[in-house]
Design a protein around this motif. Structure first.
Motif, PDB file in Angstrom:
ATOM      1  N   UNK A 241       4.224  14.709  10.734  1.00  9.68           N
ATOM      2  CA  UNK A 241       3.005  14.418  11.474  1.00  9.68           C
ATOM      3  C   UNK A 241       1.895  15.407  11.169  1.00  9.68           C
ATOM      4  N   UNK A 242       0.930  14.979  10.357  1.00  8.81           N
ATOM      5  CA  UNK A 242      -0.295  15.713  10.040  1.00  8.81           C
ATOM      6  C   UNK A 242      -0.007  16.908   9.139  1.00  8.81           C
ATOM      7  N   UNK A 243      -1.067  17.487   8.604  1.00  9.90           N
ATOM      8  CA  UNK A 243      -0.897  18.641   7.728  1.00  9.90           C
ATOM      9  C   UNK A 243      -0.483  19.880   8.510  1.00  9.90           C
ATOM     10  N   UNK A 244      -0.509  19.799   9.843  1.00 11.40           N
ATOM     11  CA  UNK A 244      -0.026  20.914  10.650  1.00 11.40           C
ATOM     12  C   UNK A 244       1.471  21.113  10.431  1.00 11.40           C
ATOM     13  N   UNK A 245       2.201  20.016  10.208  1.00 12.37           N
ATOM     14  CA  UNK A 245       3.649  20.087  10.031  1.00 12.37           C
ATOM     15  C   UNK A 245       4.091  19.789   8.603  1.00 12.37           C
TER      16      UNK A 245
ATOM     17  N   UNK B 181       1.777  10.351   4.029  1.00 10.87           N
ATOM     18  CA  UNK B 181       2.275   9.011   3.651  1.00 10.87           C
ATOM     19  C   UNK B 181       3.213   8.460   4.712  1.00 10.87           C
ATOM     20  N   UNK B 182       4.103   9.311   5.226  1.00 13.08           N
ATOM     21  CA  UNK B 182       5.053   8.893   6.257  1.00 13.08           C
ATOM     22  C   UNK B 182       4.811   9.746   7.498  1.00 13.08           C
ATOM     23  N   UNK B 183       4.100   9.188   8.451  1.00 15.93           N
ATOM     24  CA  UNK B 183       3.755   9.911   9.676  1.00 15.93           C
ATOM     25  C   UNK B 183       4.318   9.131  10.857  1.00 15.93           C
ATOM     26  N   UNK B 184       5.230   9.736  11.631  1.00 14.72           N
ATOM     27  CA  UNK B 184       5.877   8.993  12.717  1.00 14.72           C
ATOM     28  C   UNK B 184       5.006   8.813  13.954  1.00 14.72           C
ATOM     29  N   UNK B 185       3.947   9.599  14.105  1.00 19.58           N
ATOM     30  CA  UNK B 185       3.112   9.531  15.303  1.00 19.58           C
ATOM     31  C   UNK B 185       1.791   8.812  15.046  1.00 19.58           C
ATOM     32  N   UNK B 186       1.209   9.036  13.876  1.00 17.56           N
ATOM     33  CA  UNK B 186      -0.024   8.346  13.487  1.00 17.56           C
ATOM     34  C   UNK B 186       0.221   7.690  12.126  1.00 17.56           C
ATOM     35  N   UNK B 187       0.843   6.513  12.140  1.00 16.40           N
ATOM     36  CA  UNK B 187       1.243   5.880  10.883  1.00 16.40           C
ATOM     37  C   UNK B 187       0.062   5.623   9.948  1.00 16.40           C
TER      38      UNK B 187
ATOM     39  N   UNK C 143       0.370   0.415  18.378  1.00 17.27           N
ATOM     40  CA  UNK C 143      -0.020   1.379  17.349  1.00 17.27           C
ATOM     41  C   UNK C 143       0.998   1.445  16.214  1.00 17.27           C
ATOM     42  N   UNK C 144       2.054   0.638  16.303  1.00 14.87           N
ATOM     43  CA  UNK C 144       3.110   0.599  15.274  1.00 14.87           C
ATOM     44  C   UNK C 144       3.757   1.957  15.053  1.00 14.87           C
ATOM     45  N   UNK C 145       3.974   2.677  16.156  1.00 15.82           N
ATOM     46  CA  UNK C 145       4.611   3.982  16.066  1.00 15.82           C
ATOM     47  C   UNK C 145       6.069   3.850  15.632  1.00 15.82           C
ATOM     48  N   UNK C 146       6.765   2.841  16.145  1.00 14.04           N
ATOM     49  CA  UNK C 146       8.187   2.699  15.801  1.00 14.04           C
ATOM     50  C   UNK C 146       8.414   2.526  14.296  1.00 14.04           C
TER      51      UNK C 146
ATOM     52  N   UNK D  99      -7.203  14.616  10.990  1.00 13.11           N
ATOM     53  CA  UNK D  99      -5.935  14.973  10.351  1.00 13.11           C
ATOM     54  C   UNK D  99      -4.788  14.347  11.146  1.00 13.11           C
ATOM     55  N   UNK D 100      -4.105  13.356  10.559  1.00 11.82           N
ATOM     56  CA  UNK D 100      -3.124  12.578  11.319  1.00 11.82           C
ATOM     57  C   UNK D 100      -3.883  11.634  12.235  1.00 11.82           C
TER      58      UNK D 100
END
Length: 511
Positions: free
Chosen positions: A473-477, A443-449, A263-266, A238-239
């Motif tokens: 970030x993930x279904x947790x948030x 779809x839009x995840x800033x930590x795990x794109x 990891x293309x985090x930016x 997840x994420x």
């Protein structure tokens, strides 16, 4: 008998032991964990329906009868024992936060663990080695020294003249950890956490592992899946991460490109923040930052902070702190608070800027920072020349305005790190598991794109990606009852959902 060459992915050789019939049938089972004793768990009530225990595991799996450490473990027992399937192990990510505390806080969040899921599984989490109550990595003589030093951390460098102080602080932090942390510093890799997880699986009596990994927890899951492929019952990521990119980088990136940059985090942060601005505009008055054009207001605010700090409630908000807040709050999908903060900063920025120093007295607890570096720097190849970070900062600032530098300097301390775990796992990632793996990603995840999640899924032998149409970030948030239902059905049966399954979110962050 020599250890099979098929185990060299973990980079170590174990003590000679006789192979079991299972090992002969599956030569990929990690031999080091096989030689260790199964922990004895003594559960006791620890408030609010939870049970707690500790598990004794080897510090160094190359010496399974040598020094031992204790892992803190917590369980939320299945609500319907008569229909219990087994144990669902959960790693909430990081690395660094306490799994024990996070299960206490989040174990009954319905969009993560529905009543139906909790009825049929004991939900178990633990503090991984080096974290919290599990042989924690301590880099300071006491809490006062810890708070003083971590509170003095320089902000993200926004200009060349600021980088020297940032690097000096990072090196001093690495030096302090080498001097203070003791032997755990050289045994904190995710490979050893995967071995710990297999011992925990054995301790609860499950023949195979049922697992939910969030964020960095997906890296734990991928390592486990390739060290113990025949022991996978069901694994939900997840994420999800790009596993090869995180450990080695692609095409020689490991020694030349900073970790989160490759990891293309930016771009992930930027895309998520753009989604926030769009949803803010659509929300109208429900979003405090919506008046006018939120995108133009953000540009004006960021550029204003670049000129000089903005004074707000007695604190000076620098360019780095404004960008950092935008990145952090967009990750947790705390959009109303982010909107309110940006609006207040935007309004304050129209007055004469204050000249107050940036506040450094924010509270800090636990050992999250120390544990993060002990684990991440053990796992990943990174550039060790500070000049590479400086040049990458210039390039990333141009490629991804505002957020490019965040991904460059986030792992700079690893350039100076002195803990090295010979057991770290470097691949392969495509060993055939006993069950397919489910991957969930917003779809839009800033930590795990999203691109990294697809890359990681492609590295696994059998995995399917389900996209959650939200930002965060993930279904947790990013609450999605659809995603929880897809995950739950998969964890019950081990069967993936139909191809092209996707999920929406339960509501807008501004509802």
């Amino acid at each position: 008998m020599a250890v099979s060459a098929l185990v060299v992915g973990v980079g170590v050789l174990g003590s000679p032991v006789l192979a079991s019939a299972e090992e002969k049938a599956d030569p990929y089972i990690d031999r080091l964990a096989e030689a260790a004793q199964t922990p004895a768990l003594q559960w006791s009530d620890c408030a609010d329906g939870f049970q707690c225990s500790s598990a004794r595991v080897p510090l160094d799996y190359n010496q399974p009868r040598g020094a031992q450490i204790d892992l803190a473990v917590i369980k939320l027992p299945a609500a319907d024992p008569g229909r219990r399937i087994g144990t669902l192990f959960v790693n909430f990510g990081g690395p660094g936060p306490s799994g024990v505390e996070r299960l206490r806080e989040r174990g009954r969040w319905p969009w993560l663990f529905s009543e139906e899921l909790r009825a049929r599984f004991d939900v178990v989490s633990w503090d991984p080695r080096g974290v919290g109550q599990s042989a924690p990595v301590n880099c300071f003589a006491g809490e006062d020294e810890q708070l003083a030093f971590l509170g003095s951390m320089p902000e993200m460098p926004t200009a060349a003249g600021e980088e020297a102080g940032f690097f000096a602080w990072s090196k001093e932090f690495a030096d302090r950890c080498r001097q203070q942390a003791g032997p755990i510093l050289d045994h904190a890799s995710t490979a050893n956490t995967a071995r710990d997880l297999d011992l925990l699986r054995r301790a609860v009596g499950d023949e195979k592992l049922t697992y939910h990994g969030i964020s960095y927890g997906t890296q734990v899951g991928a390592v486990y899946a390739n060290m113990f492929p025949s022991r996978v019952r069901a694994m939900a990521f997840d994420g999800s991460m790009d596993f090869e990119g995180n450990v080695n980088g692609h095409g020689g990136q490991g020694t030349t490109v900073p970790l989160d940059t490759r990891q293309n985090v930016a771009p992930g942060i930027a895309a998520t923040f753009d989604a926030f601005l769009k949803q803010c505009s659509e929300a109208g008055p429900r979003c405090a930052f919506s008046a006018g054009d939120p995108t133009l207001k953000w540009i004006a605010l960021a550029e204003r902070a670049r000129l000089a700090p903005i004074r707000l409630d007695g604190e000076a908000w620098t360019y780095a702190s404004v960008v950092g807040a935008a990145a952090s709050l967009s990750q947790s999908s705390n959009y109303p608070d982010l909107a309110a903060l940006l609006q207040r900063l935007f309004e304050a920025g129209t007055t004469v800027p204050g000249l107050l120093p940036v506040a450094r007295d924010r509270s800090y607890s636990g050992n999250r920072t120390e544990a993060f570096h002990a684990i991440q720097c053990s796992d990943s190849s990174v550039p060790t020349d500070p000049a590479m970070y400086s040049s990458a900062a210039v390039a990333e600032d141009q490629r991804v305005p505002y957020f490019g530098r965040v991904a460059v300097f986030s792992s700079a301390t690893c350039a100076f790190w002195q803990g090295h775990d010979a057991d770290r796992y470097t691949g392969p990632w495509n060993r055939r598991t006993a069950a397919p793996i489910l991957v969930l990603n917003t779809r839009f995840d800033p930590a795990t794109p999203m691109a990294g999640a697809y890359a990681g899924a492609a590295q696994l032998a059998d995995a399917q990606v389900v996209v959650i149409e939200g930002a965060g970030h993930s279904s947790m948030y990013v609450p999605s009852s659809c995603a929880e239902r897809v995950k739950r059905d998969y964890l019950f049966t081990g069967q993936l959902p139909p191809k092209n399954t996707g999920c929406g979110i339960d509501k807008s962050p501004f509802d």
